[in-house]
Design a protein around this motif. Structure first.
Motif, PDB file in Angstrom:
ATOM      1  N   THR A   2      34.020  47.061  43.762  1.00  0.00           N
ATOM      2  CA  THR A   2      33.835  47.931  44.920  1.00  0.00           C
ATOM      3  C   THR A   2      33.771  47.153  46.227  1.00  0.00           C
ATOM      4  OG1 THR A   2      31.429  48.006  44.825  1.00  0.00           O
ATOM      5  CG2 THR A   2      32.609  49.606  43.492  1.00  0.00           C
ATOM      6  N   GLY A   3      33.579  45.846  46.155  1.00  0.00           N
ATOM      7  CA  GLY A   3      33.548  45.068  47.391  1.00  0.00           C
ATOM      8  C   GLY A   3      34.222  43.718  47.226  1.00  0.00           C
ATOM      9  N   PRO A   4      35.527  43.730  46.884  1.00  0.00           N
ATOM     10  CA  PRO A   4      36.220  42.456  46.668  1.00  0.00           C
ATOM     11  C   PRO A   4      36.358  41.654  47.965  1.00  0.00           C
ATOM     12  CG  PRO A   4      37.797  44.271  46.683  1.00  0.00           C
ATOM     13  CD  PRO A   4      36.432  44.896  46.774  1.00  0.00           C
ATOM     14  N   SER A   5      35.949  40.389  47.949  1.00  0.00           N
ATOM     15  CA  SER A   5      36.044  39.560  49.162  1.00  0.00           C
ATOM     16  C   SER A   5      37.020  38.406  49.023  1.00  0.00           C
ATOM     17  CB  SER A   5      34.671  38.947  49.503  1.00  0.00           C
ATOM     18  OG  SER A   5      33.679  39.922  49.621  1.00  0.00           O
TER      19      SER A   5
END
Ligand SMILES: Nc1ncnc2c1ncn2[C@@H]1O[C@H](COP(=O)(O)OP(=O)(O)OP(=O)(O)O)[C@@H](O)[C@H]1O
Ligand code: SF4
Ligand SMILES: [Mg+2]
Lengths: 289, 295
Positions: free
Chosen positions: B59-62
């Protein structure tokens, strides 16, 4: 070689139960209970009978309970560690100190409450979805002015569940917290997109840890440089209100660690001024509705 | 109990020598930046080392952003998904993330647990990594569905696994790091050590060191829990900017130049003040893995 298909092509996420298998068509779909994916799913019979279509039977109870809570606000962040829980705590303190809402004091019977427990309750996202509906429907919240819901970062199962329930009982909206750098902002875009998708109003965006004031030389510097324009630019881009920027003050973290109100403790900090300003803006928004 | 289970995941990963899982209790403490730095540093540890980095933060790939690979498409070959190479034609740093599968940068992945589980299984079994010396796995904060799926699917290759725990020095983060440690204990995941990140900030105006997120807590926790303390990294504003806006590699136009030269991100990273400190951490990690560094 072919490019891969869009990964987010999915049915309405709110219509997929927490225990459904991977390819669940959604309980609202005509294929509910009849699709290949439904074989072996615990809900197969009930979905096939059509009984799962339509609203969750717990909803009327949640709605009833929530009707005595005037304002329900979700506090969200895309990225972790941006200061969401700290902000929720300070917002809670500020609401509790508000002179105007002193009449409607309810005594709360749940944990995580403000020590003076007057009219704001903070709630940390419980782990289990079942617990969420239980919490909303079985706890007697009494007459509250504000219910602040602190959530985990990202867009997880917990968010889907809480949104399902709160949306039905009239949620005011969500406040989204971020820090100024692009890797945090890209998660905010996803979070606002999520709100739009599930129909939750974004009350506004708060930029936290914007700038650091050196306690020695009072010089200000940027730890998390807004390399792409920061929260203000992003708010503009996505059409949401920019509520304000809170500078990094190492004492804020300590206050949260020890459960005290930063706003009372350090009235002269620039962070306090920023917080109060943001809280005013949120209140103004709530009154408009 | 069989010593080797034949699964699509174990088959795919049989040519991977070490799998390092980067985790933390609290969010935003620097897992993704540590994963990125680890991958870059391991790749630089010898002229032939091959590294993969898998981002299971759904949900929060960086990672795509940090490696300057934002917006790259992923291609499918007859032998599975082709990872995106951040060093162009030299192809020694391979990357896979859900971020590559999203069409628009604001698209969000809103999936229930089972669907996430399936995605992770697919990442582990369907990516054509080739031979790798190291596979670094960046995880979401906490110990969530994603971690459970990861451990479940990686069970057949358990002997290759180890973890690095990242924390910041303040009390709330340490509390969460303890939960992460319990998770590694419960799943018998060997811990290579603990990194204390964002430990102290040097004021650019006067040089005074401020402990913005306190300091020393990680080292103390490591001592108390009998963990190897890998080192502390100060707040480095240069690093934030580098990982925020990393420029795309010049890989799309394959050149005859040695790509070591064209791998600008690595070069720029090596000029930050954090790189030498992180270098010591990597040495410690290599020693724990029984891979003394050649330099
Ligand atoms: N030592 C450091 N000094 C300064 N900034 C840092 C340092 N380490 C990480 N950062 C920055 O802090 C931010 C958060 O780091 P990162 O994204 O790696 O955290 P994370 O643990 O992966 O977060 P999440 O829980 O959201 O996945 C990033 O902008 C990163 O560049
Ligand atoms: S029976 Fe089918 S539609 Fe119903 S929850 Fe299970 S998978 Fe979804
Ligand atoms: Mg991350």
């Amino acid at each position: 070689m072919i490019a891969l298909q869009h990964a987010a092509a999915i049915p309405d996420p709110l219509s997929i139960p927490a225990n459904a298998p991977e390819h669940c068509p959604g309980t609202e779909s005509d294929m509910a209970g009849k699709a290949d994916a439904c074989d072996g799913c615990a809900n197969k019979d009930i979905c096939a009978s059509g009984a799962a279509k339509g609203p969750d039977p717990a909803l009327p109870f949640v709605r009833e309970r929530m009707s005595s809570v005037k304002h329900k606000i979700l506090v969200l962040s895309g990225k972790g560690g941006v200061g969401k829980s700290t902000f929720t705590a300070q917002l809670g303190w500020a609401f509790a100190a508000d002179e105007d809402s002193q009449d409607n004091l309810g005594v709360m019977s749940v944990g995580f409450m403000l020590p003076s427990s007057r009219d704001a309750v903070m709630w940390r996202g419980p782990k289990k979805n079942g617990l969420i509906s239980q919490f909303l429907k079985d706890v007697d919240w009494g007459n509250l002015d504000y219910l602040l819901v602190d959530t985990p970062p990202g867009t997880s199962d917990e968010h889907l569940s809480i949104v399902t329930y709160l949306r039905e009982s009239g949620i005011d909206g969500a406040v989204v917290i971020t820090t100024p750098q692009e890797v945090a902002l890209q998660d905010v875009r996803r979070e606002i997109n999520f709100c739009n998708k599930v129909g939750i109003k974004v009350l506004g965006l708060v930029e936290n840890m914007s700038g650091f004031v050196c306690p020695n030389c009072k010089g200000e510097s940027q730890i998390f440089k807004p390399s792409t324009g920061g929260g203000r630019q992003l708010a503009k881009e996505m059409g949401v209100e920019f509520l304000g920027a809170v500078p990094l003050d190492p004492r804020i973290g300590k206050s949260a660690d020890y459960g005290v109100s930063f706003l009372d403790e350090y009235p002269d900090s620039p962070a306090t001024t920023a917080y109060l300003d943001i809280i005013e803006k949120i209140k103004a928004q709530l009154e408009d509705d | 109990m069989t010593s080797f289970q034949d699964t699509p995941v174990s088959r795919r990963l049989q040519h991977v020598r070490h799998i390092i899982i980067v985790c933390s209790g609290k969010g935003g403490v620097g897992k993704s930046s540590v994963s990125t730095q680890l991958a870059l540093s391991l790749r630089a540890s010898s002229p032939t080392t091959r590294v993969g980095i898998l981002d299971v933060d759904l949900t929060g790939p960086s990672i795509p952003r940090m490696l300057g690979l934002d917006g790259h498409p992923v291609h499918q070959s007859s032998d599975g998904w082709v990872p995106v190479y951040s060093d162009g034609s030299e192809a020694r740093l391979a990357c896979m993330s859900v971020g590559f599968l999203l069409k628009k940068k604001e698209d969000s992945v809103v999936w229930r647990g089972p669907k996430k589980n399936a995605m992770i299984r697919q990442f582990l079994s369907d990516v054509r990594w080739g031979d790798l010396d190291y596979l670094v796995i960046d995880t979401p904060p906490g110990t969530s569905d994603e971690h459970l799926s990861l451990m479940e699917h990686l069970a057949p290759v358990h002997s290759k696994l180890s973890a690095v725990i990242v924390t910041t020095p303040q009390a709330v983060a340490l509390l969460d790091a303890m939960k992460c440690l319990s998770f590694t204990r419960a799943t018998s995941l060997p811990v290579l050590g603990l990194i204390e990140n964002m430990s102290g900030y040097v004021c650019p105006c006067c040089g005074e060191i401020s402990n913005v997120f306190s300091t020393g807590g990680g080292e103390e926790m490591a001592r108390r829990e009998g963990l190897h303390f890998l080192g502390s990294l100060p707040v480095d504003t240069e690093l934030v900017t580098l990982l925020d806006a990393a420029e795309p590699p010049v890989s799309d136009t394959p050149s005859t130049e040695p790509s070591e030269k064209s791998f600008a991100l690595l070069r720029r990273y090596q000029q930050t003040s954090t790189a030498p400190l992180f270098g010591n951490i990597v040495k410690e990690i290599l020693r724990s893995l029984g891979e003394e560094s050649s330099s």
